[in-house]
Motif scaffolding. Structure first.
Motif, mmCIF file in Angstrom:
data_model
loop_
_atom_site.group_PDB
_atom_site.id
_atom_site.type_symbol
_atom_site.label_atom_id
_atom_site.label_comp_id
_atom_site.label_asym_id
_atom_site.label_seq_id
_atom_site.Cartn_x
_atom_site.Cartn_y
_atom_site.Cartn_z
ATOM 1 N N GLU A 6 42.225 43.262 30.310
ATOM 2 C CA GLU A 6 41.166 42.393 29.904
ATOM 3 C C GLU A 6 42.014 41.064 29.060
ATOM 4 O O GLU A 6 42.727 41.188 28.209
ATOM 5 N N CYS A 7 41.525 39.866 29.302
ATOM 6 C CA CYS A 7 42.065 38.757 29.077
ATOM 7 C C CYS A 7 41.630 38.911 27.431
ATOM 8 O O CYS A 7 40.254 38.889 27.306
ATOM 9 N N PRO A 8 42.446 38.629 26.173
ATOM 10 C CA PRO A 8 41.912 38.546 24.949
ATOM 11 C C PRO A 8 41.023 36.904 24.647
ATOM 12 O O PRO A 8 40.366 36.986 23.783
ATOM 13 N N LYS A 9 41.252 36.216 25.491
ATOM 14 C CA LYS A 9 40.692 34.873 25.216
ATOM 15 C C LYS A 9 39.318 34.683 25.570
ATOM 16 O O LYS A 9 38.389 34.441 24.875
ATOM 17 N N CYS A 10 39.205 34.874 26.909
ATOM 18 C CA CYS A 10 37.865 34.770 27.944
ATOM 19 C C CYS A 10 37.238 36.299 28.203
ATOM 20 O O CYS A 10 36.184 36.312 28.851
ATOM 21 N N LYS A 11 37.799 37.312 27.828
ATOM 22 C CA LYS A 11 37.434 38.722 28.143
ATOM 23 C C LYS A 11 37.231 38.876 29.865
ATOM 24 O O LYS A 11 36.337 39.765 30.195
ATOM 25 N N SER A 12 38.023 38.155 30.588
ATOM 26 C CA SER A 12 37.969 38.262 32.108
ATOM 27 C C SER A 12 38.683 39.622 32.343
ATOM 28 O O SER A 12 39.941 39.764 31.563
ATOM 29 N N PRO A 13 38.241 40.545 33.233
ATOM 30 C CA PRO A 13 38.843 41.694 33.545
ATOM 31 C C PRO A 13 39.856 41.777 34.676
ATOM 32 O O PRO A 13 40.446 42.867 34.967
ATOM 33 N N TYR A 14 40.202 40.786 34.925
ATOM 34 C CA TYR A 14 41.181 40.093 36.058
ATOM 35 C C TYR A 14 42.813 39.910 35.712
ATOM 36 O O TYR A 14 43.378 39.368 36.363
ATOM 37 N N GLY A 15 43.023 40.110 34.567
ATOM 38 C CA GLY A 15 44.384 39.930 33.845
ATOM 39 C C GLY A 15 45.319 40.640 34.647
ATOM 40 O O GLY A 15 45.300 41.930 35.254
ATOM 41 N N TYR A 16 46.421 40.120 35.237
ATOM 42 C CA TYR A 16 47.794 40.600 35.916
ATOM 43 C C TYR A 16 48.965 40.450 35.235
ATOM 44 O O TYR A 16 49.048 39.545 34.540
ATOM 45 N N PRO A 17 49.883 41.191 35.815
ATOM 46 C CA PRO A 17 51.193 41.100 34.957
ATOM 47 C C PRO A 17 51.938 39.977 35.958
ATOM 48 O O PRO A 17 52.018 40.098 36.963
ATOM 49 N N THR A 18 52.780 39.346 35.003
ATOM 50 C CA THR A 18 53.665 38.446 35.622
ATOM 51 C C THR A 18 55.237 38.931 35.309
ATOM 52 O O THR A 18 56.102 37.824 35.638
ATOM 53 N N GLY A 19 55.371 40.146 35.112
ATOM 54 C CA GLY A 19 56.809 40.435 34.998
ATOM 55 C C GLY A 19 57.141 40.848 33.497
ATOM 56 O O GLY A 19 57.268 42.133 33.113
ATOM 57 N N THR A 20 57.091 39.779 32.494
ATOM 58 C CA THR A 20 57.271 39.971 31.230
ATOM 59 C C THR A 20 56.122 39.885 30.294
ATOM 60 O O THR A 20 56.042 40.237 29.243
ATOM 61 N N SER A 21 55.002 39.430 30.800
ATOM 62 C CA SER A 21 53.695 39.278 30.136
ATOM 63 C C SER A 21 52.518 39.395 31.208
ATOM 64 O O SER A 21 52.569 39.789 32.288
ATOM 65 N N MET A 22 51.433 39.224 30.463
ATOM 66 C CA MET A 22 50.251 39.041 31.407
ATOM 67 C C MET A 22 49.523 37.813 31.379
ATOM 68 O O MET A 22 49.764 36.992 30.455
ATOM 69 N N MET A 23 48.855 37.603 32.741
ATOM 70 C CA MET A 23 48.289 36.314 32.758
ATOM 71 C C MET A 23 46.661 36.216 33.135
ATOM 72 O O MET A 23 46.274 37.416 33.851
ATOM 73 N N CYS A 24 45.885 35.587 32.722
ATOM 74 C CA CYS A 24 44.421 35.411 33.439
ATOM 75 C C CYS A 24 44.279 34.452 34.470
ATOM 76 O O CYS A 24 44.716 33.181 34.009
ATOM 77 N N PRO A 25 43.811 34.731 35.371
ATOM 78 C CA PRO A 25 43.370 33.945 36.291
ATOM 79 C C PRO A 25 42.276 32.816 36.275
ATOM 80 O O PRO A 25 42.207 31.901 36.919
ATOM 81 N N GLU A 26 41.491 33.205 35.406
ATOM 82 C CA GLU A 26 40.169 32.586 34.969
ATOM 83 C C GLU A 26 40.511 31.359 34.090
ATOM 84 O O GLU A 26 39.981 30.151 34.109
ATOM 85 N N CYS A 27 41.076 31.863 32.931
ATOM 86 C CA CYS A 27 41.374 30.634 31.952
ATOM 87 C C CYS A 27 42.751 30.444 31.665
ATOM 88 O O CYS A 27 43.191 29.278 31.180
ATOM 89 N N GLY A 28 43.732 30.827 32.418
ATOM 90 C CA GLY A 28 45.063 30.595 32.428
ATOM 91 C C GLY A 28 45.997 31.017 31.179
ATOM 92 O O GLY A 28 47.090 30.549 31.028
ATOM 93 N N HIS A 29 45.184 31.801 30.243
ATOM 94 C CA HIS A 29 45.849 32.308 29.205
ATOM 95 C C HIS A 29 47.174 33.444 29.285
ATOM 96 O O HIS A 29 46.884 34.232 30.131
#
Length: 118
Positions: A6-29
């Motif tokens: 879950e994205c900590p900024k917009c609470k979207s459940p679609y966060g995905y791993p980018t290798g070293t971090s996580m990324m939100c496809p909805e808000c870009g956080h």
């Protein structure tokens, strides 16, 4: 690293791993999963929304403000006059960082540089 979070900024459940971090496809956080477990990301976001009026006073949700300048409104025959009191504002991110309702005009978004705390 989890497959989704879950994205900590917009609470979207679609966060995905980018290798070293996580990324939100909805808000870009982008965030580090370690920050979430330590609670640092939540406190960092809470301090990020600081809105000041034309005089430098800090505004909060629910405040009453007064316009300091006549503001033209697209599609309206007359501007909103300086001195108009706006009650119960809501602060938002972006260029127009105040959401409110103005009697006779309806819902509006205002810039904080055109208001003073009243």
């Amino acid at each position: 690293m989890p497959d989704s979070a879950e994205c900590p900024k917009c609470k979207s459940p679609y966060g995905y791993p980018t290798g070293t971090s996580m990324m939100c496809p909805e808000c870009g956080h982008e965030w580090s999963p370690e920050e979430i477990t330590e609670g640092a990301a939540v406190s960092k976001e809470a301090d990020s929304l600081l809105v000041k009026d034309a005089n430098g006073n800090v505004l909060q949700d629910g405040d009453t403000v007064v316009l300091i300048k006549d503001l033209p409104v697209k599609g309206a025959p007359k501007p909103i006059k300086a001195g108009t009191k706006v009650k119960n504002i809501k602060l938002t991110d972006g260029d127009h960082n105040i959401d409110c309702k103005i009697d006779g005009f309806g819902a509006m978004a205002l810039k904080s540089i055109y208001v003073r705390k009243g």
